[in-house]
Scaffold this active site. Structure first.
Site, PDB file in Angstrom:
ATOM      1  N   ARG A 147       0.751  -1.224   0.106  1.00 37.92           N
ATOM      2  CA  ARG A 147      -0.084  -0.157   0.083  1.00 37.92           C
ATOM      3  C   ARG A 147       0.867   1.427  -0.155  1.00 37.92           C
ATOM      4  NH1 ARG A 147      -5.608   1.526   3.439  1.00 37.92           N
ATOM      5  NH2 ARG A 147      -6.209  -0.356   2.012  1.00 37.92           N
ATOM      6  N   HIS A 169      -7.496   0.830  -6.430  1.00 36.08           N
ATOM      7  CA  HIS A 169      -7.758  -0.016  -5.211  1.00 36.08           C
ATOM      8  C   HIS A 169      -8.483  -1.350  -5.679  1.00 36.08           C
ATOM      9  CE1 HIS A 169      -7.983  -1.246  -1.291  1.00 36.08           C
ATOM     10  NE2 HIS A 169      -8.762  -0.339  -0.819  1.00 36.08           N
ATOM     11  N   GLN A 228     -10.253  -4.034  -3.469  1.00 32.76           N
ATOM     12  CA  GLN A 228     -11.535  -3.309  -2.829  1.00 32.76           C
ATOM     13  C   GLN A 228     -12.586  -3.599  -4.141  1.00 32.76           C
ATOM     14  OE1 GLN A 228     -12.571  -1.589   0.008  1.00 32.76           O
ATOM     15  NE2 GLN A 228     -14.585  -2.078  -0.803  1.00 32.76           N
ATOM     16  N   ASP A 274     -17.307   7.217  -1.344  1.00 30.18           N
ATOM     17  CA  ASP A 274     -16.124   7.257  -0.453  1.00 30.18           C
ATOM     18  C   ASP A 274     -15.825   8.469   0.191  1.00 30.18           C
ATOM     19  OD1 ASP A 274     -13.537   6.131   0.571  1.00 30.18           O
ATOM     20  OD2 ASP A 274     -12.851   6.366  -1.790  1.00 30.18           O
ATOM     21  N   CYS A 291     -16.671   1.717   0.502  1.00 30.76           N
ATOM     22  CA  CYS A 291     -15.488   0.935   0.957  1.00 30.76           C
ATOM     23  C   CYS A 291     -15.023   1.059   2.553  1.00 30.76           C
ATOM     24  CB  CYS A 291     -14.443   1.230   0.033  1.00 30.76           C
ATOM     25  SG  CYS A 291     -13.962   3.202   0.167  1.00 30.76           S
ATOM     26  N   ARG A 299     -14.117  -8.634   1.318  1.00 34.78           N
ATOM     27  CA  ARG A 299     -12.493  -8.307   0.996  1.00 34.78           C
ATOM     28  C   ARG A 299     -11.781  -9.590   1.540  1.00 34.78           C
ATOM     29  NH1 ARG A 299     -10.352  -3.488   1.422  1.00 34.78           N
ATOM     30  NH2 ARG A 299      -8.710  -4.292   0.671  1.00 34.78           N
TER      31      ARG A 299
HETATM   32  N1  NVA Z   1     -10.199   6.881  -0.999  1.00 34.24           N
HETATM   33  C1  NVA Z   1      -9.861   6.395   0.119  1.00 34.24           C
HETATM   34  C2  NVA Z   1      -9.917   4.818   0.277  1.00 34.24           C
HETATM   35  C3  NVA Z   1      -9.699   4.361   1.792  1.00 34.24           C
HETATM   36  C4  NVA Z   1      -9.845   2.738   1.786  1.00 34.24           C
HETATM   37  C5  NVA Z   1      -8.430   6.649   0.603  1.00 34.24           C
HETATM   38  O1  NVA Z   1      -7.570   6.553  -0.583  1.00 34.24           O
HETATM   39  O2  NVA Z   1      -7.906   7.136   1.577  1.00 34.24           O
HETATM   40  N1   CP Z   2     -11.538  -0.258   2.714  1.00 32.73           N
HETATM   41  C1   CP Z   2     -10.339  -0.341   2.863  1.00 32.73           C
HETATM   42  O1   CP Z   2      -9.323  -0.221   1.929  1.00 32.73           O
HETATM   43  O2   CP Z   2     -10.193   0.009   4.378  1.00 32.73           O
HETATM   44  P1   CP Z   2      -8.636  -0.003   4.913  1.00 32.73           P
HETATM   45  O3   CP Z   2      -8.068   1.335   4.501  1.00 32.73           O
HETATM   46  O4   CP Z   2      -9.059  -0.169   6.459  1.00 32.73           O
HETATM   47  O5   CP Z   2      -7.800  -1.205   4.592  1.00 32.73           O
END
Ligand code: NVA
Ligand code: CP
Length: 306
Positions: free
Chosen positions: A102, A129, A132, A223, A263, A291
């Protein structure tokens, strides 16, 4: 799914539509307990950003497969002291069987994948993502018994989650509409890619009109309005995004049987109201559970256990 052995999963576009459908089928079979692949392998989790769902679902998935996950938070590795990603990737490659990464910049994920020969999985970047989106598609499929011909409307920021949904929906024949404020649209390269994949067989639309976008939709999705790394912009973004909140009024304009997805984590009162998130049409907890099922199927496939 033996065709996935040893491959990277950086984007949904790394898979063919048949492979996406195959993964969803395998995930459903595994969730139902009809298939139980096993592999004594080790997954590393290299996360430069916070995570609850992704971190825990990958860890539990590996445990249930008979393997193990190791949390390699950069703050406790030599990465925090400046060891280059390319060196870290080549070393971890010698210990691990796969790694979920990540990062903020997708170039860092790509560097990692370039230097590591083991499967590298995109656990979220600012751009995409894909894990997801697999869980989202499984949730829609479970609800309606099909994906083909369903309509998913994403309302909010044209971000990483929107990008992967655009590709994922196009691959499985679901109509996808994205409604964003002006200036917050998904990247044109992703929209064009999704349109090319759909090739006129399903709808791929980007609009600034949330009401038109939700008409007859089977799933409404949102989101956060400011993603990780954009927190300092959050208050400036608010006025642009307010008309894009998923609330009872907007939900009433969708199909009567529509489900609501997010998400997570959610900011109640911003992109979604408490009443919708906790309401009878919300499927966000099933979505979060999924997930784990899709990632377990993905790991089993990449690691040669399925
Ligand atoms: N768009 C959000 C998704 C978190 C799972 C982010 O990147 O923070
Ligand atoms: N939806 C998602 O990716 O959640 P986290 O950031 O908690 O992993």
């Amino acid at each position: 799914m033996t065709g996935l052995i040893g491959r990277d999963f950086l984007s949904l576009a790394d898979l063919s539509p048949e492979e996406v459908r195959g993964l969803l089928h395998l995930a459903a079979e595994m969730k139902a307990g009809r298939v139980t692949p096993q592999c004594r392998k080790v997954l590393g989790l290299v996360f430069y950003k916070a995570s609850t769902r992704t971190r825990v679902s990958f860890s539990v998935a590996m445990f249930q497969l008979g393997g193990q996950a190791i949390d390699l938070n950069p703050s406790v590795t030599q990465v925090s002291r400046g060891e280059p990603l390319a060196d870290t990737a080549r070393v971890l490659d010698r210990y691990l069987d796969a790694v979920a990464v990540r990062t903020f910049d997708r170039a860092d994920l790509e560097t990692f994948a370039h230097y590591a020969e083991i499967p590298v999985i995109n656990a979220l970047t600012d751009f995409a993502h894909p894990c997801q989106a697999l869980a989202d598609l499984l949730t829609v499929q479970e609800q309606f018994g099909r994906l083909d011909g369903t309509t998913l409307t994403y309302v909010g920021d044209g971000n990483n989650v929107a990008h992967s949904l655009l590709l994922g929906c196009a691959m499985v024949g679901a109509n996808v509409r994205v409604a964003t404020p002006e200036g917050f649209e998904p990247k044109p390269e992703i929209v064009e890619r999704a349109q090319a994949i759909a090739n006129g067989r399903s709808e791929v639309t980007v609009t600034h009109d949330p009401v038109a976008a939700v008409k007859d939709a089977n799933a409404l999705y949102t989101d956060v309005w400011a993603s990780m790394g954009q927190e300092s912009e959050a208050s400036d973004r608010l006025p642009h995004f307010q008309p894009y909140q998923i609330n009872d009024d907007l939900l009433a304009k969708a199909d009567r049987e529509a489900i609501v997805l997010h998400c997570l984590p959610a900011h109640r009162g911003e992109e979604i109201t408490e009443s919708v998130l906790e309401g009878s049409q919300s499927r966000v907890w099933d979505q979060a559970e999924n997930r784990m099922h899709v990632q377990k199927a993905l790991l089993a496939s990449l690691l040669g256990a399925a």
